[in-house]
Design an enzyme around this catalytic site. Sequence first.
Site, mmCIF file in Angstrom:
data_model
loop_
_atom_site.group_PDB
_atom_site.id
_atom_site.type_symbol
_atom_site.label_atom_id
_atom_site.label_comp_id
_atom_site.label_asym_id
_atom_site.label_seq_id
_atom_site.Cartn_x
_atom_site.Cartn_y
_atom_site.Cartn_z
ATOM 1 N N LYS A 1 0.707 -1.147 -0.004
ATOM 2 C CA LYS A 1 -0.097 -0.033 -0.017
ATOM 3 C C LYS A 1 0.875 1.331 0.036
ATOM 4 O O LYS A 1 0.487 2.139 -0.932
ATOM 5 C CB LYS A 1 -1.143 0.105 1.202
ATOM 6 C CG LYS A 1 -1.880 -1.386 1.297
ATOM 7 C CD LYS A 1 -2.634 -1.344 2.570
ATOM 8 C CE LYS A 1 -1.730 -0.931 3.949
ATOM 9 N NZ LYS A 1 -1.205 -2.435 4.088
ATOM 10 N N THR A 2 1.858 1.245 0.996
ATOM 11 C CA THR A 2 2.758 2.333 1.045
ATOM 12 C C THR A 2 3.567 2.785 -0.312
ATOM 13 O O THR A 2 3.673 3.964 -0.827
ATOM 14 C CB THR A 2 3.795 2.400 2.291
ATOM 15 O OG1 THR A 2 2.847 1.981 3.491
ATOM 16 C CG2 THR A 2 4.446 3.642 2.444
ATOM 17 N N ASP B 1 0.463 7.686 5.827
ATOM 18 C CA ASP B 1 0.633 6.018 5.883
ATOM 19 C C ASP B 1 0.329 5.336 7.385
ATOM 20 O O ASP B 1 0.555 6.006 8.458
ATOM 21 C CB ASP B 1 2.311 5.927 5.598
ATOM 22 C CG ASP B 1 2.723 4.434 5.430
ATOM 23 O OD1 ASP B 1 1.840 3.790 4.709
ATOM 24 O OD2 ASP B 1 3.604 4.220 5.598
ATOM 25 N N ASP B 2 -0.354 4.250 7.028
ATOM 26 C CA ASP B 2 -0.418 3.353 8.474
ATOM 27 C C ASP B 2 -1.392 4.281 9.202
ATOM 28 O O ASP B 2 -0.801 4.406 10.479
ATOM 29 C CB ASP B 2 0.949 2.705 8.759
ATOM 30 C CG ASP B 2 0.566 1.447 9.317
ATOM 31 O OD1 ASP B 2 -0.597 1.130 9.454
ATOM 32 O OD2 ASP B 2 1.603 0.735 9.524
ATOM 33 N N LYS C 1 -10.587 16.516 5.782
ATOM 34 C CA LYS C 1 -11.782 17.116 5.141
ATOM 35 C C LYS C 1 -11.679 18.764 4.959
ATOM 36 O O LYS C 1 -12.743 19.236 4.290
ATOM 37 C CB LYS C 1 -13.055 16.931 5.901
ATOM 38 C CG LYS C 1 -13.509 15.143 6.217
ATOM 39 C CD LYS C 1 -13.812 14.577 4.658
ATOM 40 C CE LYS C 1 -14.959 15.254 4.356
ATOM 41 N NZ LYS C 1 -15.505 14.534 2.939
ATOM 42 N N LYS D 1 5.232 -7.631 -0.075
ATOM 43 C CA LYS D 1 6.255 -7.188 0.812
ATOM 44 C C LYS D 1 6.882 -8.590 1.481
ATOM 45 O O LYS D 1 7.955 -8.705 1.677
ATOM 46 C CB LYS D 1 5.949 -6.265 1.836
ATOM 47 C CG LYS D 1 7.040 -5.686 2.748
ATOM 48 C CD LYS D 1 6.390 -4.697 3.541
ATOM 49 C CE LYS D 1 7.317 -4.023 4.466
ATOM 50 N NZ LYS D 1 7.261 -2.886 5.489
#
Length: 737
Positions: free
Chosen positions: A546-547, A600-601, A628, A705
Amino acid sequence: MSARCFSQFTVAKCPSNELTMTNCVILNPSDYKKLPYIVVGNGRNQDFVFTAYPHDDVPMDSLGFSMLQRKWAYLGIQQKVDVSEFNSGTIAEEVVFQVDFLRSPASNSTTSFNTDAMSKFFSEQFHKFKLMLMESQQLLYVISNCHLVFTIQSIKAHGSTVSKFQGKHVAMSHKDKTKIIFEASNESPITLTGKARSMKANSNIINPDFDFQKLGIGGLDEEFKEIFRRAFASRVLPPDIIERMGAKHVKGILLHGPPGCGKTLMARQIGKMLSAREPQIVNGPEILNKYVGESEANIRKLFEPAEEEQKKLGMKSGLHIIIFDEIDAICKQRGSVSGASGVHDTVVNQLLSKIDGVDPLNNILVIGMTNRPDLIDDALLRPGRLEVKKEIGLPDEDGRLEILNIHTEKMKESQMLSDDVRLREIASLTKNFSGAELAGLVGAAQSCAFVRHTRAGSKVEVDLDTIDDLQVCRQDFMASLENDIKPAYGSKEEDVERFMRNGIIMWGDAVQSTLDNGALLCNQVQNSDKTPLVSVLITGGVGSGKTALATKIAVNSGFPFIKICAPDKLVGFSEAAKCQHLKKVFDDSYKSQLSCVVMDDIEKLIDYNPIGPRFSNTVTQALMVLCKNLPPLGRRLLVIGTSSNQDLLREMGMDKSFDSHLHIPSLSTEHHINNTLEKLKAFTSDDRSSISRQLKGRKAWVGIKSLIRIVGTAEQAESPMRVPTFLSLLEDEAGLK
């Protein structure tokens, strides 16, 4: 124009006050027939032109002068003067008179006179006496029971070139053909109204010799125009119009923005632009003093000249400019600085009362500069004080090109800039560079050129054989971009390299689909006027990449500002410190036209712990608000969040803070794993075929990973054991079925 000499005359006083108001030289009627217009020489090689008027009270061969006329022509009573006849048919087209009191009034209050009524009165006098006018000549009239002196500032001729006598313009007045304009000196407490007044005295705050094309403020033309419109346009108009309208001048400007973007330069150029007195430039910390009351006294001293001049001249007072550099040092929020003295609070109070207190000043302009506007007390930013708040932000590409042109101008003139340098190319490569950083880039490129013309041995020497050919070339700029100068507000290359160490491995369609959807969102942020803020949440299992994919999307966007906020950067931070760090990340992103922030995370950012479950509600709420929060006008932001626990975010309602959702699946088939091994160039072809056969028909849920880590471990085994080691580790990690 001609002059015919006559015998000497004797200077005498004007017979009566009534004749003084004719502004003519009085002489005997028998002399008047010969001399309707005369030239009087004062014996100092100076000649003056007068209009003659007959009266029996003056003896023959005498001239009756008023006190004002004798003072103008340097004449004394009983003085013998040479007199000659003056002939000139030139008619004055326009005459400018400066108005002042004959004697200063007892009070300093401003007196108003209507120029239209004075113009009508002057036309009557011109028709009655047909006055010959000469530059610097003074006329005395009683207007509204006030003795006023009208000094001729300039004369324009009608229909031909104006006559000159003794270096001064001379022409005859005419009731209908002579236009009359009145102006009051800046030191006089006289205010003129009506259409016949001069606008020159009111518009002279702008230096007439100042060239706006050579401001030297690259990329800030629009900001400068906005400041001029708000702060100086009203001061060019006549004071009586401003008073009748009930308008008030802007008293304060706050210039804020990132360091090195031209705030101080803007204030410096405003000072050069004005023809008024030199601005007072004060560094904020210089105001503070360890002795009680001295800091407040320093503030009062800055405003004393403006106060004295306003008491003396009122509306006609000149403009006083006070420039505060680093104003946040003295104008912090009251109550925010701990300490028994409270000196910061009293300094703010003193400044507030001076700018717009009970006795407000209307002849001041305070310019404050800071890169921390959030620290400044709110009362200082209200209308009537520092009401014009202008952000001096990072320049766009055209602005960067202007700045580069300014800093390379001398090199171009001296032909020391190589032909292969394309400043437009450099401007496109320097995204998010401030003006100071661009100046540093030019300096670094020059230093690269210097090095080429030095000899490095036991001692450094200049290469005299090649120094005359010194030029800064494209290679120097490229080397400086790569090694020397990096923008303070930009992507950190070390972060990009760390999160994309192995690149992006196209193990399946899901990877390409994620990148395509990410590119679509980037285009939306960049091109759509309706959505300046776009946020996307990327979810997937632990180690699913994802990162790396979020970083790849950010890099492919080409946005000048990319910031990756990872949990490892917040280790040991308190909740308040984490919130401040997150807010700073978003505040920095707003300083660029296009920005991308990667969170991230997320579950680790909010300190989620499944035992309990527990998390930081303070950080969670801050993160939801920031994701937002719309960026300022003219700014666009893409927010990318990553999470391994989608159910948690859904339960917390945090998933609603993101507009879109992209899911990265784990590798599940032998096709996915075999593609990965081929991209990694892991194992031999026979080994990969063996692995593919043994995985055929079996399901393996593993992140990319984790698979890279397994491959790295298996490759360390002996050749016959690599495949069994790989399959054994894969079975333990992925739960092969």
